[in-house]
Design a protein around this motif. Sequence first.
Motif, mmCIF file in Angstrom:
data_model
loop_
_atom_site.group_PDB
_atom_site.id
_atom_site.type_symbol
_atom_site.label_atom_id
_atom_site.label_comp_id
_atom_site.label_asym_id
_atom_site.label_seq_id
_atom_site.Cartn_x
_atom_site.Cartn_y
_atom_site.Cartn_z
ATOM 1 N N GLU A 131 0.820 -1.212 0.000
ATOM 2 C CA GLU A 131 0.000 0.000 0.000
ATOM 3 C C GLU A 131 0.853 1.261 0.000
ATOM 4 O O GLU A 131 0.578 2.218 -0.729
ATOM 5 N N GLU A 132 1.903 1.273 0.817
ATOM 6 C CA GLU A 132 2.738 2.465 0.943
ATOM 7 C C GLU A 132 4.215 2.073 0.995
ATOM 8 O O GLU A 132 4.862 2.169 2.045
ATOM 9 N N PRO A 133 4.790 1.631 -0.120
ATOM 10 C CA PRO A 133 6.218 1.285 -0.102
ATOM 11 C C PRO A 133 7.068 2.530 0.142
ATOM 12 O O PRO A 133 6.741 3.614 -0.331
ATOM 13 N N SER A 134 8.128 2.362 0.918
ATOM 14 C CA SER A 134 8.979 3.501 1.268
ATOM 15 C C SER A 134 9.844 3.919 0.082
ATOM 16 O O SER A 134 10.354 3.086 -0.665
ATOM 17 N N GLY A 135 10.028 5.229 -0.054
ATOM 18 C CA GLY A 135 10.924 5.748 -1.080
ATOM 19 C C GLY A 135 10.491 5.361 -2.483
ATOM 20 O O GLY A 135 9.325 5.111 -2.760
ATOM 21 N N ASN A 136 11.457 5.284 -3.363
ATOM 22 C CA ASN A 136 11.194 4.962 -4.762
ATOM 23 C C ASN A 136 11.321 3.447 -4.934
ATOM 24 O O ASN A 136 12.329 2.948 -5.442
ATOM 25 N N THR A 137 10.291 2.706 -4.500
ATOM 26 C CA THR A 137 10.310 1.249 -4.538
ATOM 27 C C THR A 137 9.228 0.740 -5.472
ATOM 28 O O THR A 137 8.092 1.226 -5.435
ATOM 29 N N VAL A 138 9.591 -0.225 -6.320
ATOM 30 C CA VAL A 138 8.619 -0.877 -7.203
ATOM 31 C C VAL A 138 8.587 -2.363 -6.866
ATOM 32 O O VAL A 138 9.636 -3.008 -6.794
ATOM 33 N N LEU A 139 7.390 -2.886 -6.624
ATOM 34 C CA LEU A 139 7.222 -4.311 -6.349
ATOM 35 C C LEU A 139 6.639 -4.999 -7.575
ATOM 36 O O LEU A 139 5.615 -4.550 -8.116
ATOM 37 N N LEU A 140 7.293 -6.042 -8.019
ATOM 38 C CA LEU A 140 6.845 -6.829 -9.169
ATOM 39 C C LEU A 140 6.374 -8.188 -8.650
ATOM 40 O O LEU A 140 7.188 -8.998 -8.205
ATOM 41 N N LEU A 141 5.078 -8.419 -8.684
ATOM 42 C CA LEU A 141 4.499 -9.664 -8.189
ATOM 43 C C LEU A 141 4.123 -10.539 -9.375
ATOM 44 O O LEU A 141 3.447 -10.068 -10.308
ATOM 45 N N VAL A 142 4.552 -11.771 -9.360
ATOM 46 C CA VAL A 142 4.288 -12.704 -10.459
ATOM 47 C C VAL A 142 3.361 -13.802 -9.949
ATOM 48 O O VAL A 142 3.654 -14.455 -8.938
ATOM 49 N N SER A 143 2.246 -13.999 -10.645
ATOM 50 C CA SER A 143 1.266 -15.002 -10.205
ATOM 51 C C SER A 143 0.830 -15.890 -11.363
ATOM 52 O O SER A 143 0.487 -15.409 -12.437
ATOM 53 N N HIS A 144 0.839 -17.206 -11.097
ATOM 54 C CA HIS A 144 0.320 -18.173 -12.060
ATOM 55 C C HIS A 144 -1.158 -18.467 -11.796
ATOM 56 O O HIS A 144 -1.859 -18.982 -12.676
#
Length: 328
Positions: A131-144
């Motif tokens: 919801e609120e990642p700190s700083g300049n963070t990108v989360l890449l979630l991979v789902s099958h």
Amino acid sequence: MAEAYPWQQALWQQLAGRSQHAHAYLLHGPAGIGKRALAERLMARLLCQRPNGLDACGQCKSCHLLAAGSHPDNFILEPEEADKAIKVDQVRELVGFVVQTAQLAGRKVVLVEPVEAMNLNAANALLKSLEEPSGNTVLLLVSHQPSRLLPTVKSRCVQQACPLPSEAVSLEWLAKALPDCSADEHRELLFLAAGSPLAAVRMHEQGVIAQRALVVEGVKKLLKQQIAPSQLAEGWNAVSLQLLFDWFCQWSQLILRYQLSRDEAGLGQADMRKVVQYLADKTPQAKVLHIQDWLLAQRQKVLGKANLNRVLLLEALLVQWASLPGPG
């Protein structure tokens, strides 16, 4: 650098060409279509200090660190053991990484795969970072299997469906990836992999065509009462439970479809066509529906990595399958 697959070109241009990125992407689609490679390619692009057009340059300090597996602003979260769950302690470690400042003064990028491997506690622990990642963070979630994810996880991401290539594109790619296989083998592998070309390559490496032939032969002997369910279950130790339940679910569906339509074109692969037709003609529809419900329920347990007694589960399946022909 991660491989660039031809069927991902349009999606890649859309993702890599963005001037601003979302804090979290959920890349989803069937297994074996290159989602992990796409995520790794995007990860490299987001971390690169001197991007070359839409791709990472491959030459800067960031690219070299990433290639060496020692990039301080990159975190990969996956099960510690194959086919096991992602634990809450692993997610807490990720959360600790997210709140840190980027060491190379750029972005931090997190890759999680497969997201559905997180147990409930682990998924809940990830929510705040999503919801609120700190700083300049990108989360890449991979789902099958995005249907298995918590709605609260999905709602916090930009959901991006990844394309399944056409049969023609897949066969062209397989011809280069598996040059020693015949065109018929490419088609059979692609069918067994439900159209996913990378899964087809893995199935070739695992000898799935031979495993399928073994299972089909066993099913035919079972119906002719030439082999006992317990003996057959023991003989299938090399075949994954997921494959077995995928095939039996498919066969039960084909039986039901033929009972309803009488369309011989819909009897499936040639290796089981006569068996499917025989069972459709000899089995009351109520029994087919019952075993189909049971198969789907057990398959969900297999997919959920439940602690199952393999031999007893297969014996239960085969006893029911052998009893299909005849009165309800």
